[in-house]
Structures are given as structure tokens and as C-alpha cells.
Design an enzyme around this catalytic site. Structure first.
Site, short mmCIF file in Angstrom:
data_model
loop_
_atom_site.label_atom_id
_atom_site.label_comp_id
_atom_site.label_asym_id
_atom_site.label_seq_id
_atom_site.Cartn_x
_atom_site.Cartn_y
_atom_site.Cartn_z
N HIS A 192 4.07 -46.51 -24.69
CA HIS A 192 3.28 -45.55 -23.93
C HIS A 192 2.37 -46.29 -22.97
CE1 HIS A 192 0.71 -42.12 -23.03
NE2 HIS A 192 -0.33 -42.80 -23.44
N GLY B 241 -5.70 -46.38 -19.21
CA GLY B 241 -6.52 -47.31 -19.98
C GLY B 241 -5.78 -48.53 -20.48
N GLY C 244 -1.69 -50.08 -22.27
CA GLY C 244 -0.40 -49.77 -22.86
C GLY C 244 -0.45 -49.81 -24.38
N ASP D 102 -10.29 -36.89 -32.93
CA ASP D 102 -9.16 -36.43 -32.12
C ASP D 102 -8.01 -36.01 -33.03
OD1 ASP D 102 -7.68 -35.79 -29.87
OD2 ASP D 102 -7.06 -37.85 -29.45
#
Length: 836
Positions: free
Chosen positions: A232, A236, A238, A364
Site C-alpha cells: 500500500h 505518508g 508505504g 481507528d
């Protein structure tokens, strides 16, 4: 996967997707500054362009980018702008702090992140002078690294070769992209991907060679991890799979870029990586939390390694196992699913309680951050938003639906998300939750009806998502008719709500719709996302079409270019609607422009290219009884083999569009070679989706996915009933969506498109799924104001009225069911031989 561009179009002052505000009171970086006489300053949606008198910059060349963070941007502009004015250099800058912060956020464009000021030197001599002078003025100022550029010394100055003046060309899939010109005059894409690249014909100036050597020398020396797969990327940094070379164990490696990937609190990716290190240390030993392996810095980026967890994201398992998404949506299957889901939820609740006991707020919690291992145990990942419980912080980042209301702090943030998880494990529609208690009640009632849930479990959800927890009572609920009820009033209410939402005073769009209205050329006018499609849907549904709205389309039609000559996002769709509304001359004028722009680079697709244009020409010929449109369509059909081949699959962007044009031409002419070519196009499409390595997840719902392919295959089967390959493919694709899962209510990507395909079939099992979809449309029906019926657009962040993603698509699907007639252009077969 979320297209992160949508977040940029979620304004706090609108329930609909809209362009980011271009006006700010006192927030413009240049507020109060006057340029010298003769200079002009033009503010666009994001950039303000400042041009000196008698400017004569070249079309392309080496440009300077000054990187900045929100905290130091104003100071940099105060220094750089006067220098540009003194030396007569054209420049532009990000207009306001909000836009700069959004572009630098975690989900901003990685290749554009950090860019604040762009300077346009006239030649390499001016480039060298500006770099040397600005290095003395601002060199070494902390700022993000611009991934697409070559950094000059310690920054914030960067350079890249690219276009100064906007030119465009088409990619292989037919989409427009910024372009530069080769020495022999050819337009080629102006590459802006992460990583420094120069066109093959460009020589890097000698004074940049040192900077290039420094860039190449920045390697991860003595790094103990061997990366073998990227998982991904965000602004910010990888996320990678890697092997620890010291012991051979597999790890997950996270990278953080300084000053990049800002969150709502203004923290960058490095700050979040530090938080993850703290959280993993605090939670060491918990079975549900992977162990921290290492933290280090390399090549100016920060890295964290933790144990790799061999698990499947809970989001994916819900998609695979939920009865709504399978062919076995029976009471027994729902009971078995409920047992499994409750087992998972119980583990998640225990793990969250254990985190809180150790003083950690996860921050989160959502299914994408929960992995389920093969033994059905759970593991939590992405601890970068974790905070100390005693600090009682609010939530800086959060997934849609799981993000806690702003007044909740500390552990309450996790407990809110846990109750959303309890509900959406059974009705997977978390994006409905932010619309308040009435909509939540709809989901709870559905869950209770379909699954054997205990009273205590349901009461927990009701308490956890009550008015008191949400912070306010919201009235966005819509009464949705039950199966078998009359939908006439509903159709009328949807149409009236669309008209009420119109903004004829605006020039960029008439009806609020998808973000494509702003990022696709003339998107606010086109058939898929703009006024043309909405007006046609209103007309098709029998609603009164306001004359002022038709005039708006007429006024725009004379100047737009669209995204190519095709139907859904190009000029042909606009012409089609104008003709349907009785403006044949205006339609002909648009069609003439479409054919004039139909160059060799135009793709074959229905959405933007030859197929969409040919089908429209054929339709107009049939309506008017002339042969010109038929000849034009036949000529376009002959061009199909030599045009750029589709790079995607489906009705809008794949070979199915070409097949549909060839089929309709066969029906008009009786030429069997056209039928043979149409079937061959469909077989070529099936070659891709029948491959053993093809992932059915790429077959999204709606007309852009499986539903569109089904419609094209069925159109061919009417003339080739013995083609078992086509028939087998239809059965497979129908079964993919049999359980009723869809990501949105829209025509192109969701339920409205599925309804068209199911209505076209008519088997008993398909009618059952059709009823499911009709009911589920009510889950995403929102009353923007009392008495209205609006619908959530793609990804569910805001409402949309357009044909492709919003209310107009739902209106069209319901009207087609009411009338028993094909809903979209070109879906109804022509009478064989009618135009011989």
C-alpha cells in the site's frame, strides 16, 4: 478501494459533493498583498497564477517547485513572491492553507504533495540563477520531499521538466492527460508519477548533475530488511512485506515521510509512526496485537517493523461470507453467519477492553484494521492513531461511519466504533451511520428481521448509537415502500427532489452530482454525471422538465468539448439528450463537433469513444429516417480494429461497447459479418474474465461492471442463442450479484445498474434478488430536507443527483420497472431489417 479524490469534494457547508470553496475570508496566503502595475493574479480552484507584464514563458521546460508545510507556507511566500516579482518570473501558489493541508494529507496525491509555489524560468540560465538566489533566501527550510522532483540541495527547492502551458493528449484507455511536445511535434503524456523522470530527449543541465548524484546516493545502507512486496502507498509513505535478514522471519514494514501525510490534528506520518511504536510497546504480549520488531531511520524516512500477521481483513471476510452476498441467503445460512459474526465481535470487544486496561485508545477501529487468522482469532493492525487513554483525545482520523462524533474523547471513541461494528457486521452499510438515528434505526430493523440476535445485543447497539451518543437528533429518514407497494409517489418525489436541488445560476454544473463533474472535462454537462443525463432521466420518467434547465443545457452545449466524442462522458450523450428534448439543430451541432474531434487517438469505448458516437449517430438516423447517421456509424465500426484497444473491461470502457454498436448495426442492415464481429468482441472480453487468475472483485456491480456485461451478452444472445459460452458467462455474472451486495445505489457502480440487468432477465430467482435491491435502495435514501428523497453518491460521503451515481439513476431504474421498457439508450434492439 476508496478513490481518495472524493474527500477533497466533501465541503462542510453542503450535503452534496461540491467543488472545494474558492473563496476564503482572510485565509488567502496573498491576502493584502498588491502586485506591481501590469502584473495579473488569477485565482483558480486551487492555484493563484501570477503573471508579469509581457510574459513570454515557453510551453514547457524546467520548473522550480517550492515545497512547504501549512506552518511555514506563508513565510516562504513572503520571501519567494517578492523575488519573483523583482526578477519578472511567472509563478503560482496554492491559494489558501486549507487547500495546502488537504493536498498534504495522508490521502493526497503522492506526486503533487508538498508543492506550494511553482516558478517558471524562461531558460536554463534563468533556472540556475533562481536556484542559487533562492537557496540563499530559503534553503534548508523544513518541508516535505516532492517525490516527482529532483531536490535542490537540502530543499525546499525542487526541479522537474514539464509543461508550462496546459496541453492534453489521450492515454491508451482514451482518457485525457496533461501533455508535453516532443522535438518532432508529437504530444506525449507529461508524467507526474512519484519518482524523478525526464523525457528521453531532454538533457539534464550540468548544474543539476550534483543534485542527481546525491539523489542516487541516498540508499538504505546497512538496512536489515529485504522488501519483496509493496502492499500500500499513501502520501505518508508505504507499507511493505519484508524479510528480516538477521533471522529470516517475515515482517510488515511501515515507512513514514517527514512533513507528509498530515492528519486532522496536523500530525505528519512520522508522528503517527512514533505513536504506533508507543502503542505496540504498551500492548506487548497481547495475543491480538502483533509484536514490535524494530524502529530505525534510513534515507531520511522512518521505518517500523512488526511481526507479519497471516490473516484476512474482516472487510473481505464479511464480503465473502455474508448471506446477502452469496447464493445461499436462507434462514439457516443467516443463523450460521450470525454465530460466526458474534464470535468475531466478542473477540474484538475483549481486545478493546484489554487495550483500554493498558491505557491505550486504538483510535481507528474498523473492519479494515482487523485481521482474522485461519483459526478465527483476530489481530489488530495500524496502531498509528493510538493515543494514551488519560489524555482523552478526540479522533484525528477515522473510516467513514466508524469515526466518532467530535464530542467523544478517549476510550469512548473506540466504544462508538465497536457498536458500529456490531451493527454493520449484519447490515454492511457503515456510511449510512453518520446520517443519524432514523437511518440507523432502518439498519437495526433489517438486522433484527434477518438474523437471530439477542435482545441484549440489539439494546447495546441502540444505546451505543443513540441520540445522546451521536450528539443530536437528525431527521434524514425516508419512508420506503415495502415490496409490492405502489412506487408512483416515490418516483414523483425523487424527480421533484432532483429539480429542487438544481442550481441554474452556476455555470460548472446544474445538478449536484459525482466529483467527476469537477475532475472530468465538462463533467457537469455530460450524460453520466451532468445535466444531460439528469434531464434525460426526468424526461424518461415522465416528470416535468423545467424550461430554465433545458436552456441551461442549450447554453452550455455550444461550448463544451466533453471527455471525447463518446456517449456517457463525451459529446454524443449531450447531443442525444438535446434531440430527445426537441432541439434537433442543437443536437446536430454537437454531433458535428464530436465527429470533428474524432481523431486517431480516440478509443473504441461507449463512454468516451467511437462506440458511443456510432450508437448515437445510428439512433438519430433511425429517429429521423435518414441514411447519413447509418453511414457514419458504419464508418466508425470499420475504424474499431485500428483504434486504441480498451484497457479495461465492461460496457462503458471495454469491448462490450463495440459489441453493442456492431449488434445494433447488424439489426439495421442484416449484415451477418457485423454480428460475427460483435460476438468476437464479446468472446475477447470473456477471455479476460475467464482467466484462472482473474479476481471477481474487479467485476464491480452496476453498468461499469458485471451488470453492464450481462446486458451486452444478453443483447448478443438474442441473435446467437446457441452460443453456450455467452450463456454460461451470463449465468456466472448474474450469480455474482445474486445476494444483493452493492457498494452504492448508483447506476454505474451499484444497485440501480443491477436492477436494470435483473429486470432484463426475468427468472424467478432474479426477481427475488430484484426485490432485495429495491428494498436496499431505501437504506441509502436520505431526506436532505423534510419530504425530499435524495440518495448517497459513490462512497457515501455526500449526496448525488446525477444519472451515474445518484438520484437520477435510481429514478431511471424505478421508471423502467414501472413501464416495463428498457431504461437506457441502445439497450432496446432495433427491428431486424428495418433500415435495409
Amino acid at each position: 478501494m476508496l478513490d481518495t479524490r472524493f474527500i477533497n469534494f466533501c465541503r462542510a457547508d453542503s450535503l452534496f459533493y461540491d467543488a472545494p470553496a474558492t473563496e476564503s475570508v482572510g485565509a488567502d496566503f496573498h491576502e493584502g498583498r498588491n502586485l506591481p502595475k501590469g502584473w495579473t493574479a488569477t485565482r483558480g480552484r486551487e492555484w493563484t497564477v501570477c503573471v508579469p507584464p509581457d510574459s513570454s514563458v515557453p510551453d514547457q521546460g524546467w520548473k522550480i517547485h517550492v515545497a512547504a508545510s501549512p506552518g511555514n507556507a506563508a513565510g516562504l511566500l513572503d520571501t519567494v513572491a517578492p523575488y519573483c516579482v523583482e526578477h519578472g518570473l511567472m509563478y503560482k501558489y496554492i491559494s489558501d492553507p486549507e487547500t495546502l493541508a488537504r493536498r498534504g494529507s495522508k490521502y493526497g496525491d503522492r506526486s503533487a504533495s508538498g508543492k506550494f509555489i511553482t516558478i517558471y524560468p524562461a531558460d536554463e540560465t534563468e533556472l540556475k540563477q533562481a536556484l542559487d538566489d533562492l537557496e540563499q533566501l530559503v534553503g534548508g527550510t523544513p518541508a516535505p520531499s516532492i517525490l516527482s522532483d529532483l531536490r535542490w540541495r537540502e530543499g525546499p527547492l525542487h526541479v522537474r521538466y514539464g509543461g508550462f502551458v496546459l496541453k492534453t493528449t489521450r492515454l491508451k484507455d482514451g482518457t485525457l492527460t496533461p501533455a508535453i511536445t516532443t522535438p518532432d511535434g508529437e504530444l506525449v503524456p507529461d508524467e507526474r508519477r512519484p519518482g524523478f523522470h525526464t523525457p528521453s530527449w531532454v538533457t539534464i543541465p550540468s548544474f543539476l548533475q550534483e543534485a542527481l548524484a546525491e539523489r542516487r546516493a541516498r540508499t538504505l545502507g546497512d538496512f536489515p530488511f529485504r522488501v519483496y512486496k509493496a502492499l500500500h502507498f499513501s502520501n505518508g509513505g508505504g507499507v511493505y512485506r519484508a524479510v528480516d535478514k538477521r533471522d529470516g522471519n517475515e515482517v510488515l514494514l511501515k515507512e513514514a515521510r517527514p512533513f507528509a501525510g498530515l492528519d486532522a490534528a496536523g500530525d505528519d506520518a512520522v508522528a503517527r509512526l512514533d505513536r504506533e511504536q508507543w502503542a505496540l510497546s504498551q500492548l506487548a504480549g497481547l495475543a491480538s496485537v502483533p509484536a514490535l520488531r524494530d524502529v530505525r531511520k534510513g534515507n531520511e524516512h522512518h521505518f517500523l517493523a512488526r511481526d507479519f500477521v497471516d490473516g484476512t481483513p474482516l472487510t473481505e471476510l464479511v464480503r465473502l461470507r455474508h448471506p446477502y452476498g452469496t447464493t445461499d441467503n436462507t434462514p439457516q445460512a443467516r443463523a450460521e453467519y450470525a454465530d460466526w459474526a458474534l464470535h468475531i465481535i466478542g473477540q474484538v470487544a475483549e481486545a478493546v477492553a484489554a487495550m483500554h486496561e493498558r491505557g491505550v485508545v486504538f483510535g481507528d477501529l474498523h473492519p479494515g484494521n482487523i485481521l482474522v487468522c485461519p483459526d478465527d482469532t483476530v489481530a489488530f493492525i495500524d496502531m498509528e492513531t493510538a493515543t494514551p487513554a488519560e489524555e482523552m483525545r478526540g479522533q484525528a482520523m477515522g473510516s467513514l461511519g466508524f469515526r466518532a462524533p467530535d464530542h467523544l474523547r478517549g476510550p469512548a471513541v473506540d466504544l462508538f466504533a465497536l457498536d458500529v461494528l456490531r451493527l454493520t457486521m449484519f447490515v454492511p452499510m457503515p456510511h449510512v451511520v453518520p446520517w443519524g438515528t432514523e437511518k440507523i434505526r432502518t439498519l437495526i430493523d433489517t438486522a433484527v428481521r434477518d438474523f437471530p440476535l439477542s435482545e441484549s445485543f440489539v439494546r447495546q447497539i441502540e444505546r451505543g448509537l443513540s441520540d445522546d451518543v451521536l450528539g443530536a437528533r437528525t431527521e434524514f429518514g425516508v419512508r420506503w415502500p415495502a415490496a409490492g407497494e405502489e412506487t408512483g409517489n416515490l418516483i414523483a418525489n425523487i424527480a421533484a427532489s432532483i429539480v429542487e436541488a438544481a442550481t441554474p445560476e452556476r455555470t460548472d454544473r446544474l445538478y449536484p452530482g459525482d466529483v467527476s463533474q469537477f475532475i472530468v472535462n465538462d463533467g457537469g454537462v455530460t450524460f453520466a454525471h451532468g445535466a444531460a443525463g439528469v434531464l434525460w432521466a426526468l424526461h424518461r420518467a415522465g416528470a416535468e422538465v423545467p424550461a430554465e434547465h433545458v436552456e441551461w443545457l442549450l447554453g452550455q452545449a455550444g461550448q463544451v468539448t466533453g471527455d471525447g466524442p463518446g456517449f456517457f462522458t463525451g459529446l454524443a450523450g449531450i447531443a442525444y439528450t438535446l434531440d430527445e428534448l426537441g432541439h434537433a439543430d442543437a443536437a446536430d451541432a454537437v454531433m458535428d463537433r464530436a465527429f470533428e474531434g474524432c481523431d486517431a487517438n480516440v478509443a473504441t469505448t461507449l463512454a468516451t469513444g467511437l462506440s458511443g458516437l456510432g450508437l448515437t449517430a445510428l439512433h438519430l438516423a433511425a429517429r429521423r429516417g435518414d441514411d447519413q447517421g447509418l453511414r457514419q456509424a458504419l464508418q466508425l465500426a470499420e475504424r474499431l480494429p485500428d483504434a486504441p484497444a480498451p484497457q479495461r473491461i465492461g460496457l462503458l470502457h471495454g469491448r462490450c461497447g463495440s459489441a453493442l454498436l456492431l449488434l445494433r448495426l447488424y439489426e439495421h442492415t442484416g449484415r451477418t459479418d457485423l454480428l460475427e464481429r460483435a460476438v468476437a468482441e464479446l468472446h475477447a472480453e470473456l477471455e479476460l474474465i475467464e482467466r484462472t487468475d482473474f479476481d471477481d472483485r474487479f467485476l464491480s456491480p452496476g453498468l461499469e461492471g458485471s451488470a453492464g456485461i450481462v446486458l451486452a451478452l444478453r443483447a448478443a444472445l438474442r441473435h446467437a442463442p446457441g452460443d453456450e459460452r455467452l450463456r454460461t458467462a451470463v449465468n456466472r455474472l448474474v450469480n455474482l450479484r445474486r445476494g444483493g451486495f452493492a457498494t452504492s445505489c448508483g447506476l454505474l457502480h451499484g444497485r440501480a445498474g443491477e436492477i436494470l440487468a435483473l429486470e432484463d432477465g426475468g427468472s424467478t430467482s432474479e426477481r427475488d434478488v430484484l426485490r432485495f435491491h429495491l428494498e436496499a435502495l431505501g437504506w441509502e435514501a436520505i431526506a436532505a430536507e423534510p419530504g425530499r428523497v435524495d440518495f448517497l453518491g459513490n462512497y457515501g460521503y455526500r449526496l448525488s443527483t446525477d444519472l451515474g451515481t445518484g438520484s437520477a439513476g435510481v429514478l431511471l431504474a424505478l421508471a423502467a420497472l414501472r413501464d416495463g421498457a428498457p431504461a437506457l439508450p441502445f439497450l432496446a434492439p432495433a427491428v431486424l431489417g428495418a433500415r435495409r
